[in-house]
Design a protein around this motif. Structure first.
Motif, mmCIF file in Angstrom:
data_model
loop_
_atom_site.group_PDB
_atom_site.id
_atom_site.type_symbol
_atom_site.label_atom_id
_atom_site.label_comp_id
_atom_site.label_asym_id
_atom_site.label_seq_id
_atom_site.Cartn_x
_atom_site.Cartn_y
_atom_site.Cartn_z
ATOM 1 N N ILE A 25 -20.038 -22.287 42.558
ATOM 2 C CA ILE A 25 -18.538 -22.523 42.273
ATOM 3 C C ILE A 25 -17.914 -21.552 41.441
ATOM 4 N N VAL A 26 -18.493 -20.871 40.562
ATOM 5 C CA VAL A 26 -17.894 -19.953 39.536
ATOM 6 C C VAL A 26 -17.731 -18.745 40.528
ATOM 7 N N LYS A 28 -17.335 -18.537 43.528
ATOM 8 C CA LYS A 28 -16.078 -18.665 44.673
ATOM 9 C C LYS A 28 -14.942 -18.734 43.701
ATOM 10 N N LYS A 29 -14.607 -19.294 42.771
ATOM 11 C CA LYS A 29 -13.498 -19.128 41.912
ATOM 12 C C LYS A 29 -13.320 -17.749 41.620
ATOM 13 N N LEU A 30 -14.042 -16.762 41.202
ATOM 14 C CA LEU A 30 -13.922 -15.800 40.788
ATOM 15 C C LEU A 30 -13.748 -14.370 41.746
ATOM 16 N N ASN A 31 -14.008 -15.044 43.009
ATOM 17 C CA ASN A 31 -14.448 -14.208 44.318
ATOM 18 C C ASN A 31 -15.293 -13.308 44.119
ATOM 19 N N ILE A 271 -14.224 -26.648 43.472
ATOM 20 C CA ILE A 271 -14.020 -25.412 43.429
ATOM 21 C C ILE A 271 -12.415 -25.060 43.300
ATOM 22 N N GLU A 272 -11.687 -25.957 43.576
ATOM 23 C CA GLU A 272 -10.260 -25.916 43.235
ATOM 24 C C GLU A 272 -9.826 -26.143 41.933
ATOM 25 N N TRP A 273 -10.564 -27.241 41.095
ATOM 26 C CA TRP A 273 -10.173 -27.558 40.007
ATOM 27 C C TRP A 273 -11.151 -27.445 38.767
ATOM 28 N N PHE A 274 -12.317 -26.677 39.286
ATOM 29 C CA PHE A 274 -13.457 -26.442 38.259
ATOM 30 C C PHE A 274 -12.954 -25.541 36.977
ATOM 31 N N ASP A 275 -13.304 -26.009 35.668
ATOM 32 C CA ASP A 275 -12.923 -25.174 34.738
ATOM 33 C C ASP A 275 -14.240 -25.049 33.768
#
Length: 424
Positions: A25-26, A28-31, A271-275
């Protein structure tokens, strides 16, 4: 780049998969890219085939990764950099026997002192080292100062020189130890973010110390997840075998100890809202009943044709039939047992032996009927059974069960399989 290093000494468990999911997930969020590291250096602990099994599970959970690294391929770098550390007097040969080290350990315990290496071999001169004709390990010298780093959910952590100690980086047979190999790998592959469980947290200052000693100064972000508390170890393979959907398992493991906008979601939505800020510091408890609820909701949402394929069919009606049983079951395995009972050979039920036999014989010679009422009338006319004596045995003949969803709901979904259902 991020990395996931699965344990290869046993089956992947819920904590392992949770770490893999968070890394995915991280990334993907950080590309960023995700690397899978196979720790195959310790041949005694490495279970043959476990690496392939892990990769198959990651694929099953749609966890994408850029490449797979086998640590054994970096063996030359581990030894070369250990020699560099020794040449710079940042590491030293240690000739202490296991018996001597155990003696030091027991003495420290007896005197209520930290269990640390006493530094005896560190003081040996080069001439003395050359004169010793015995196997040795290589130890890195303990740091002069405390090792501090920031954990994204635990805050700033501070470890003393004793916490890090002069630990072994090469064993007697010159194989790298886990912490040493991991530290070198993170340098070689430019790892920028490390996510692991909190029980590995003491490895971090040791790995930082190795990289510091080699002059590597790139900042790495750290996140150590609180471990999931389980009554007994739960393997992911066993959950799959019990009929839990990968999407539901992933949903539950991301939900555990995490503040999420909703309880039921896909990995893509997560992935969209993970924090990271929403992760709790408390250790979450694994609850199989909660997982069953989540699994049932995912089964309700799944496409009927895909559900039928998971059950060994390719018929949307079988998917619809499967969902009828979700009133009383919650896993794919339980649904399959219900479906299998429909297509199993029917024996007899106590008190309705003759009725069951008559119904089966009648249905084996009956024409196709679009609706249940027409079928029931045909059976009555050809067997002499009335409404009261027909209901229960007919339900059993058509389902292999004594009770369950309404037969009016079941029949439209099995009418095309009637010949197979009542076969001898």
């Amino acid at each position: 780049m991020l990395r996931f290093a699965p344990s290869l000494t046993g089956d992947m468990n819920v904590n392992d998969l949770r770490v893999a999911l968070f890394n995915f997930i991280v990334s993907k969020k950080l590309n960023e890219e995700l690397l899978i590291r196979i720790e195959d250096i310790d041949k005694e602990r490495f279970e043959e085939g476990k690496d392939k099994e892990v990769l198959e599970l990651l694929n099953l959970f749609s966890i994408d990764y850029t490449r797979v690294l086998n640590q054994s391929s970096n063996f030359k770098y581990y030894q070369k950099l250990a020699m560099q550390l020794m040449g710079q007097k940042k590491a030293f040969a240690c000739f202490c026997s296991d018996e001597k080290l155990e003696e030091l350990k027991q003495d420290a315990i007896k005197n209520n002192k930290p269990i640390v290496y006493d530094g005896f071999c560190e003081k040996l001169s080069d001439e003395a080292v050359l004169e010793v004709n015995a196997a040795f390990t290589v130890r890195i010298k303990r740091p002069n100062d405390n090792i501090k780093f920031d954990d994204l959910i635990k805050g700033t952590l501070d470890y003393s020189s004793d916490d890090v100690d002069s630990f072994v980086i090469l064993t007697h047979d010159k194989n790298p130890t886990s912490n040493y190999a991991c530290a070198i790998d993170d340098m070689l592959y430019d790892i920028s973010f490390v996510i692991d469980t909190e029980d590995k947290i003491l490895n971090t200052p040791k790995q930082i110390h190795i990289r510091n000693s080699l002059g590597y100064s790139k900042k790495i972000d750290y996140l150590h997840l609180p471990k999931i508390e389980v009554q007994e170890e739960i393997s992911i393979k066993s959950l799959i075998e019990e009929g839990f959907l990968p999407a539901a398992i992933a949903n539950y493991l991301v939900l555990l100890g995490n503040k999420t906008p909703k309880d039921i979601f896909t990995l893509e939505e997560a992935i969209e809202w993970f924090d990271i800020k929403n992760i709790s510091l408390d250790n979450p408890t694994f609850d199989i009943e909660k997982l069953k609820i989540i699994n049932k909701k995912h089964l309700i949402l799944i496409d009927e044709l895909r559900l039928s394929k998971l059950l060994g069919f390719a018929d949307e009606d079988i998917g619809k039939l499967a969902k009828l049983f979700l009133e009383e079951v919650s896993t794919l395995k339980q649904i399959k047992e219900k479906i299998d009972s429909i297509f199993s050979k029917k024996l007899v039920i106590k008190g309705f032996e003759k009725e069951v036999s008559k119904i089966i014989n009648c249905l084996q010679h009956s024409p196709y009927f679009e609706n249940l009422n027409e079928l029931q009338e045909f059976i009555k006319n050809n067997t002499g059974l009335n409404e009261e004596s027909l209901s229960k045995p007919l339900y059993y003949v058509l389902t292999g069960l004594n009770s369950g969803p309404n037969l009016n709901d079941i029949y439209p979904l099995i009418k095309n399989y009637l010949g197979e259902i009542v076969r001898c």
